[in-house]
Design a protein around this motif. Structure first.
Motif, PDB file in Angstrom:
ATOM      1  N   PRO A  24       0.807  -1.228   0.000  1.00  0.00           N
ATOM      2  CA  PRO A  24       0.000   0.000   0.000  1.00  0.00           C
ATOM      3  C   PRO A  24       0.835   1.272   0.000  1.00  0.00           C
ATOM      4  CG  PRO A  24      -0.044  -1.026   2.161  1.00  0.00           C
ATOM      5  CD  PRO A  24       0.629  -2.003   1.247  1.00  0.00           C
ATOM      6  N   ASP A  25       2.141   1.136   0.251  1.00  0.00           N
ATOM      7  CA  ASP A  25       3.040   2.283   0.218  1.00  0.00           C
ATOM      8  C   ASP A  25       3.863   2.337  -1.061  1.00  0.00           C
ATOM      9  OD1 ASP A  25       2.256   3.177   2.775  1.00  0.00           O
ATOM     10  OD2 ASP A  25       3.574   1.714   3.722  1.00  0.00           O
ATOM     11  N   LYS A  26       3.443   1.563  -2.080  1.00  0.00           N
ATOM     12  CA  LYS A  26       4.107   1.593  -3.383  1.00  0.00           C
ATOM     13  C   LYS A  26       3.052   1.671  -4.481  1.00  0.00           C
ATOM     14  CE  LYS A  26       8.346  -0.976  -2.264  1.00  0.00           C
ATOM     15  NZ  LYS A  26       9.177  -2.152  -2.638  1.00  0.00           N
ATOM     16  N   GLN A  48       2.511   7.247  -4.314  1.00  0.00           N
ATOM     17  CA  GLN A  48       3.947   7.418  -4.089  1.00  0.00           C
ATOM     18  C   GLN A  48       4.723   7.768  -5.354  1.00  0.00           C
ATOM     19  OE1 GLN A  48       2.098   4.792  -2.320  1.00  0.00           O
ATOM     20  NE2 GLN A  48       2.079   6.533  -0.919  1.00  0.00           N
ATOM     21  N   PHE A  49       4.103   7.628  -6.513  1.00  0.00           N
ATOM     22  CA  PHE A  49       4.747   8.055  -7.754  1.00  0.00           C
ATOM     23  C   PHE A  49       3.678   8.320  -8.799  1.00  0.00           C
ATOM     24  CE2 PHE A  49       4.540   3.443  -7.894  1.00  0.00           C
ATOM     25  CZ  PHE A  49       4.272   3.104  -9.211  1.00  0.00           C
ATOM     26  N   ALA A  50       4.019   9.104  -9.817  1.00  0.00           N
ATOM     27  CA  ALA A  50       3.035   9.491 -10.829  1.00  0.00           C
ATOM     28  C   ALA A  50       3.708   9.660 -12.186  1.00  0.00           C
ATOM     29  CB  ALA A  50       2.316  10.782 -10.432  1.00  0.00           C
ATOM     30  N   PRO A  57       4.076  13.374  -4.874  1.00  0.00           N
ATOM     31  CA  PRO A  57       5.161  12.412  -5.043  1.00  0.00           C
ATOM     32  C   PRO A  57       6.084  12.740  -6.221  1.00  0.00           C
ATOM     33  CG  PRO A  57       3.261  11.617  -6.192  1.00  0.00           C
ATOM     34  CD  PRO A  57       2.875  12.975  -5.633  1.00  0.00           C
ATOM     35  N   PRO A  58       7.176  11.981  -6.376  1.00  0.00           N
ATOM     36  CA  PRO A  58       8.014  12.082  -7.578  1.00  0.00           C
ATOM     37  C   PRO A  58       7.207  11.753  -8.835  1.00  0.00           C
ATOM     38  CG  PRO A  58       9.146  10.848  -5.863  1.00  0.00           C
ATOM     39  CD  PRO A  58       7.725  11.022  -5.401  1.00  0.00           C
ATOM     40  N   MET A 103      13.611   4.399  -9.215  1.00  0.00           N
ATOM     41  CA  MET A 103      12.941   4.936  -8.045  1.00  0.00           C
ATOM     42  C   MET A 103      12.579   3.852  -7.029  1.00  0.00           C
ATOM     43  SD  MET A 103      13.009   8.154  -8.539  1.00  0.00           S
ATOM     44  CE  MET A 103      11.945   8.678  -7.188  1.00  0.00           C
ATOM     45  N   GLY A 104      12.831   2.593  -7.373  1.00  0.00           N
ATOM     46  CA  GLY A 104      12.575   1.510  -6.434  1.00  0.00           C
ATOM     47  C   GLY A 104      11.214   0.866  -6.545  1.00  0.00           C
ATOM     48  N   TYR A 105      10.484   1.120  -7.642  1.00  0.00           N
ATOM     49  CA  TYR A 105       9.156   0.549  -7.828  1.00  0.00           C
ATOM     50  C   TYR A 105       9.123  -0.569  -8.853  1.00  0.00           C
ATOM     51  CZ  TYR A 105       7.898   4.564  -5.048  1.00  0.00           C
ATOM     52  OH  TYR A 105       7.842   5.489  -4.031  1.00  0.00           O
ATOM     53  N   GLY A 106      10.048  -0.571  -9.788  1.00  0.00           N
ATOM     54  CA  GLY A 106      10.170  -1.655 -10.745  1.00  0.00           C
ATOM     55  C   GLY A 106      11.147  -2.698 -10.244  1.00  0.00           C
ATOM     56  N   ALA A 107      11.372  -3.706 -11.053  1.00  0.00           N
ATOM     57  CA  ALA A 107      12.276  -4.780 -10.647  1.00  0.00           C
ATOM     58  C   ALA A 107      13.124  -5.224 -11.838  1.00  0.00           C
ATOM     59  CB  ALA A 107      11.468  -5.966 -10.132  1.00  0.00           C
TER      60      ALA A 107
END
Length: 279
Positions: free
Chosen positions: A129-131, A170-172, A209-210, A275-279
């Motif tokens: 929920p924070d990503k 957290q991102f857009a 957000p970023p 940004m730490g959301y992908g992998a």
């Protein structure tokens, strides 16, 4: 090179097997301001066959707040991100515009409710929920900015316990966002956006957000709108990334053009990874 890019893109979309698409109504009863339940905004859930990140992307198709471009700015976008292992949700918000209301108000209400709805299902859907992030196109890009910059302002009176859940993200990723500047507040930019102020729609609150911006420099919906928001983020020390593609107009979405802009989704994915959301 163009043929190779097209083939790679086609393979990616056709092999993006998802575990099933499910549709959820986001309101219990009529949406705010609606006389009955005949209008039913929904979230369309796309789960990846192999989840590689616990982030979730919520997508708002464009269409001028008149209709929804749910294919090349919705389902095809979802397939791209599920192929990369990310849970994706496409929101079918209310259109067309409601007489006597700001053009974006019903859609903004649906967008905030959708964020809350998705967050409330985080454990069930295997997301963090924070990503949570949002992406939108044209009018959906404006809606993305409303959702990202103004989440601490409620767009409707609370309906039930779900409205106690945070509507922040957290991102857009605003993609050729419309209606950002005063000289294009409801259409193309009459002065190309070069000397126009930003509309007062966006609060740029503490939860902003970023962002990663995608735009074309030949777009009648001026890329200077994206530049203006990027500039505001810089003043707030919020990270941003800006891609303005030469010789590129409006509305390309997931449609492959065969030229340099055809790789824009990969640029977004690379940003998400950074940004730490992908992998």
């Amino acid at each position: 090179m163009k043929k190779t890019m097209f083939l790679l893109w086609a393979i990616l979309l056709t092999t993006a097997v998802v575990s099933g698409q499910e549709s959820y109504e986001i309101w219990n009863g009529p949406a705010p301001g609606e006389p009955d339940e005949t209008t039913r905004p929904t979230c369309e859930l796309y789960q990846p066959a192999e989840k590689k990140t616990d982030a979730c992307l919520i997508v708002f198709p464009g269409g001028g707040y008149h209709h929804l471009a749910v294919d090349h700015e919705g389902a095809q976008i979802a397939h791209f991100f599920t192929a990369h292992g990310m849970t994706t949700v496409v929101v079918k918000y209310r259109v067309p515009r409601r007489e006597g209301q700001p053009k974006h108000l019903p859609a903004w209400q649906d967008a905030q409710r959708a964020v809350r709805f998705v967050r409330s299902h985080a454990a069930e859907w295997g997301i963090n929920p924070d990503k949570m992030g949002v992406m939108g196109f044209s009018a959906g890009g404006h809606l993305t900015l409303m959702t990202a910059t103004t989440s601490l302002t409620n767009s409707y009176e609370p309906q039930d316990d779900l409205d106690k859940v945070s509507a922040s993200v957290q991102f857009a990723v605003p993609v050729y966002p419309a209606y950002v500047l005063e000289d294009g507040a409801d259409g193309v930019n009459s002065g190309k956006g070069n000397d126009s102020k930003m509309v007062k729609d966006f609060a740029f609150d503490a939860a902003t957000p970023p962002m990663c911006f995608i735009h074309g420099d030949e777009d009648g919906i001026s890329a200077m709108g994206s530049v203006a928001v990027y500039h505001q983020l810089r003043k707030m020390n919020i990270p941003g990334e800006l891609h303005i593609f030469s010789k590129t107009g409006h509305g390309f979405g997931a449609n492959v053009t065969g030229d340099h802009v055809g790789d824009w989704l990969n640029r977004v994915w690379a940003w998400m990874v950074a940004m730490g959301y992908g992998a």
